[in-house]
Enzyme design. Structure first.
Site, PDB file in Angstrom:
ATOM      1  N   CYS A  57       0.833  -1.200   0.000  1.00  0.00           N
ATOM      2  CA  CYS A  57       0.000   0.000   0.000  1.00  0.00           C
ATOM      3  C   CYS A  57       0.875   1.260   0.000  1.00  0.00           C
ATOM      4  O   CYS A  57       1.495   1.576  -1.005  1.00  0.00           O
ATOM      5  CB  CYS A  57      -0.982  -0.041   1.164  1.00  0.00           C
ATOM      6  SG  CYS A  57      -2.337   1.147   1.006  1.00  0.00           S
ATOM      7  N   HIS A 106      -3.611  -5.086  -0.136  1.00  0.00           N
ATOM      8  CA  HIS A 106      -3.185  -5.625   1.164  1.00  0.00           C
ATOM      9  C   HIS A 106      -3.251  -7.150   1.139  1.00  0.00           C
ATOM     10  O   HIS A 106      -4.256  -7.738   1.549  1.00  0.00           O
ATOM     11  CB  HIS A 106      -4.082  -5.083   2.284  1.00  0.00           C
ATOM     12  CG  HIS A 106      -3.818  -3.659   2.641  1.00  0.00           C
ATOM     13  ND1 HIS A 106      -2.943  -3.285   3.638  1.00  0.00           N
ATOM     14  CD2 HIS A 106      -4.300  -2.501   2.110  1.00  0.00           C
ATOM     15  CE1 HIS A 106      -2.900  -1.962   3.721  1.00  0.00           C
ATOM     16  NE2 HIS A 106      -3.715  -1.461   2.795  1.00  0.00           N
ATOM     17  N   GLU A 161      -1.988  -9.275   3.013  1.00  0.00           N
ATOM     18  CA  GLU A 161      -2.011  -9.904   4.339  1.00  0.00           C
ATOM     19  C   GLU A 161      -3.406 -10.342   4.761  1.00  0.00           C
ATOM     20  O   GLU A 161      -3.557 -11.211   5.621  1.00  0.00           O
ATOM     21  CB  GLU A 161      -1.414  -8.956   5.400  1.00  0.00           C
ATOM     22  CG  GLU A 161      -2.217  -7.711   5.727  1.00  0.00           C
ATOM     23  CD  GLU A 161      -1.877  -6.502   4.872  1.00  0.00           C
ATOM     24  OE1 GLU A 161      -2.130  -5.368   5.323  1.00  0.00           O
ATOM     25  OE2 GLU A 161      -1.373  -6.688   3.747  1.00  0.00           O
TER      26      GLU A 161
END
Length: 535
Positions: free
Chosen positions: A382, A508, A510
């Site tokens: 990001c 993102h 994750e």
């Protein structure tokens, strides 16, 4: 019919209600049941989107773009399901919706009250969690501790739902603490008794009590809790402190928690308990050999929960290599070009995660430059991707003063800028690009090698984009734009082929990592760090 399980907490906060709920969800899913899970948060913010990471930790984003509590990350990773916007309900969201209805005249001039209007709104959102997923079971964690004034409307709503749906369709699980008094050399049940008494005073009788404890409980203690709290002896479940969170589902299963729930709610389980995959994961976690050190350069490192999913994803990525990934926390506000080597010379890889605001951005840029110039494995997420393009523009193209328009509105080289249609929006809430979006990956790139396909979907949370006016200049100097939106307009992934491993993404990743299925970029990053370590 969908069944509902409510998980409440007493005595103290931070008892692990979320992990208990997630572990139960995993056990039921492994029995062949379709499970979804929900968190009721009693705070008055509409969502955590504009809350400080120091206050709240990370904001977890769902596929449909909801900004939610970090507990939803635990739920998704444990149960291996994708949740939606109905999985996080805040008091702010409930009150806001009720007040909008009142302004529209939906209540026909009636007096708007906590009961029935607020409680009905809570119940409606509870039912939507089941309807939107067609789940067999909805597990709902009630935030806060029994007795908190903020939680009362939620507790009243879940009390009422038993009458609405029938006792056979609703179950209450209460988590408590069994403190060990060192001077007396014994564990005390009194706090649990009082907590259950408080809950019963609100009209809720627990069906099952999960007791958090430091030491093994004797049968006498379980019998005492069962007697004073009016539940069956086998419904007192011990949850002992564990070295790994992944032990908790096995602890609960050993005490037949899933069987008790299935029997109580008359659920049609398709399979017997199947925990082979989970046991294999725990065996891997408990037998890691060696470590890899990743320098995480961020501005919120004093509260590590601000990067919870990133850290979990790094851990997951280490498991296939039997390595423990250790995070070296580096406060980017303390880093500059003069001292960056002192901070990063002992790491095997450098990760710059997401974030907002100008503060500490120069430290991140210094870390990115150090990684690029010294060929250390680098991964940006990001804002980490945005600053990687800024660093490249400054130090490779010589664009002095290049920056993101978000961080420096007067920059002569706005490498990162708002999309034209966003420039007139003033409110911070609800203006982000949120949720799951497609990305097309260019052939012959590192990104293609990592994903082994050309079309992917990842979750986003950002407002600013790479400014395409500078794309040609950066490309001609060695940066590859390897992932874009399907129309080619928005930059999603950048990489520098000259380096062994230098990749950054606007999304993102994750949020989609799982303990038994690491996210591809994280896995490749950790592998690159391992190779760097072994040079």
């Amino acid at each position: 019919m969908t069944k509902f399980i409510f998980v409440t907490g007493g005595v103290v906060s931070s008892l692990g209600k979320g992990i208990t709920a997630a572990s139960l969800g995993r056990l039921l899913k492994d029995r062949g049941l379709k499970v979804t899970i929900q968190k009721f948060d009693p705070y008055l913010n509409v969502d955590p989107g504009t809350m400080s990471p120091y206050q709240h930790g990370e904001v977890f984003v769902t596929d449909d773009g909801a900004e939610t509590d970090l507990d939803l990350g635990h739920y998704e990773r444990f149960i291996d399901i994708n949740l939606n916007k109905y999985s996080n309900v805040t008091a702010g969201k409930v009150y806001s919706h009720v007040l909008k209805k009142e302004r529209r005249g939906d209540y026909l001039g009636g007096t708007v009250q906590v009961i029935p209007h607020i409680t009905n709104e809570i119940k409606e959102r509870l039912l939507l969690a089941g309807e939107s997923t067609n789940a067999d079971v909805v597990i709902t964690e009630i935030g806060g501790t029994t007795g908190d004034i903020e939680s009362l409307p939620f507790l009243e709503a879940i009390r009422q739902i038993r009458s609405d749906l029938g006792r056979e369709n609703v179950m209450y699980v209460h988590c408590t603490l069994l403190p060990y008094i060192k001077a007396a050399g014994e564990m005390k049940t009194k706090p649990t008794q009082h907590s259950v008494k408080e809950l019963r005073g609100l009209g809720i009788q627990p069906d099952l009590i999960v007791v958090r404890t430091e030491y093994e409980m004797t049968q006498d203690l379980k019998d005492k809790i069962a007697l004073f709290c009016d539940i069956k002896k086998e419904s007192v479940i011990e949850c002992r402190d564990a070295d790994s969170l992944y032990e908790i589902p096995l602890q609960l299963s050993k005490q037949n928690m899933d069987d008790i729930v299935i029997q109580r709610l008359q659920l049609n389980a398709k399979y017997e308990t199947q925990l082979d995959e989970w046991k294999h994961l725990l065996n891997t976690v408990n037998n890691l050999d060696g470590k890899i050190t990743i320098g995480l350069v961020g501005k919120y490192v004093s509260l590590q929960d601000a990067y919870l999913s990133v850290v979990e994803s790094l851990k997951h990525a280490g498991y296939p290599f039997k390595k423990d990934v250790v995070v070296k926390w580096i406060d980017s506000s303390e880093v500059n070009d003069d001292n960056v080597e002192a901070y990063l010379s002992d790491v095997d890889g450098i990760l710059v995660p997401g974030g907002f605001g100008f503060r500490a951005s120069e430290g991140k840029i210094a870390a990115i430059r150090y990684a690029r110039e010294n060929n250390i494995p680098f991964f940006g997420i990001c804002l980490g991707m945005q600053l990687a393009t800024v660093e490249f523009a400054r130090h490779v193209l010589g664009y002095e003063g290049a920056h993101s328009a978000e961080l420096d509105p007067s920059t002569p080289y706005p490498i990162i800028d708002l999309l034209p249609e966003q420039k007139d929006i003033e409110d911070l809430g609800g203006t982000l690009r949120l949720g799951l979006y497609p990305c097309h990956i260019k052939e012959g790139t590192l990104a293609e090698k990592i994903y082994n396909k050309n079309d992917i979907e990842e979750r986003h949370r950002h407002r600013y984009e790479f400014n395409n006016e500078f794309r040609e200049q950066l490309e001609s100097n060695g940066m590859v734009f390897s992932g874009t939106s399907p129309d080619g307009r928005l930059v999603e992934i950048i990489e520098i082929p000259k380096n062994d491993f230098f990749i950054a993404c606007q999304f993102h990743p994750e949020f989609l990592s799982r303990p038994n299925r690491p996210q591809p970029i994280f896995k490749s990053f950790v592998e690159a760090a391992l190779n760097y370590q072994q040079k």
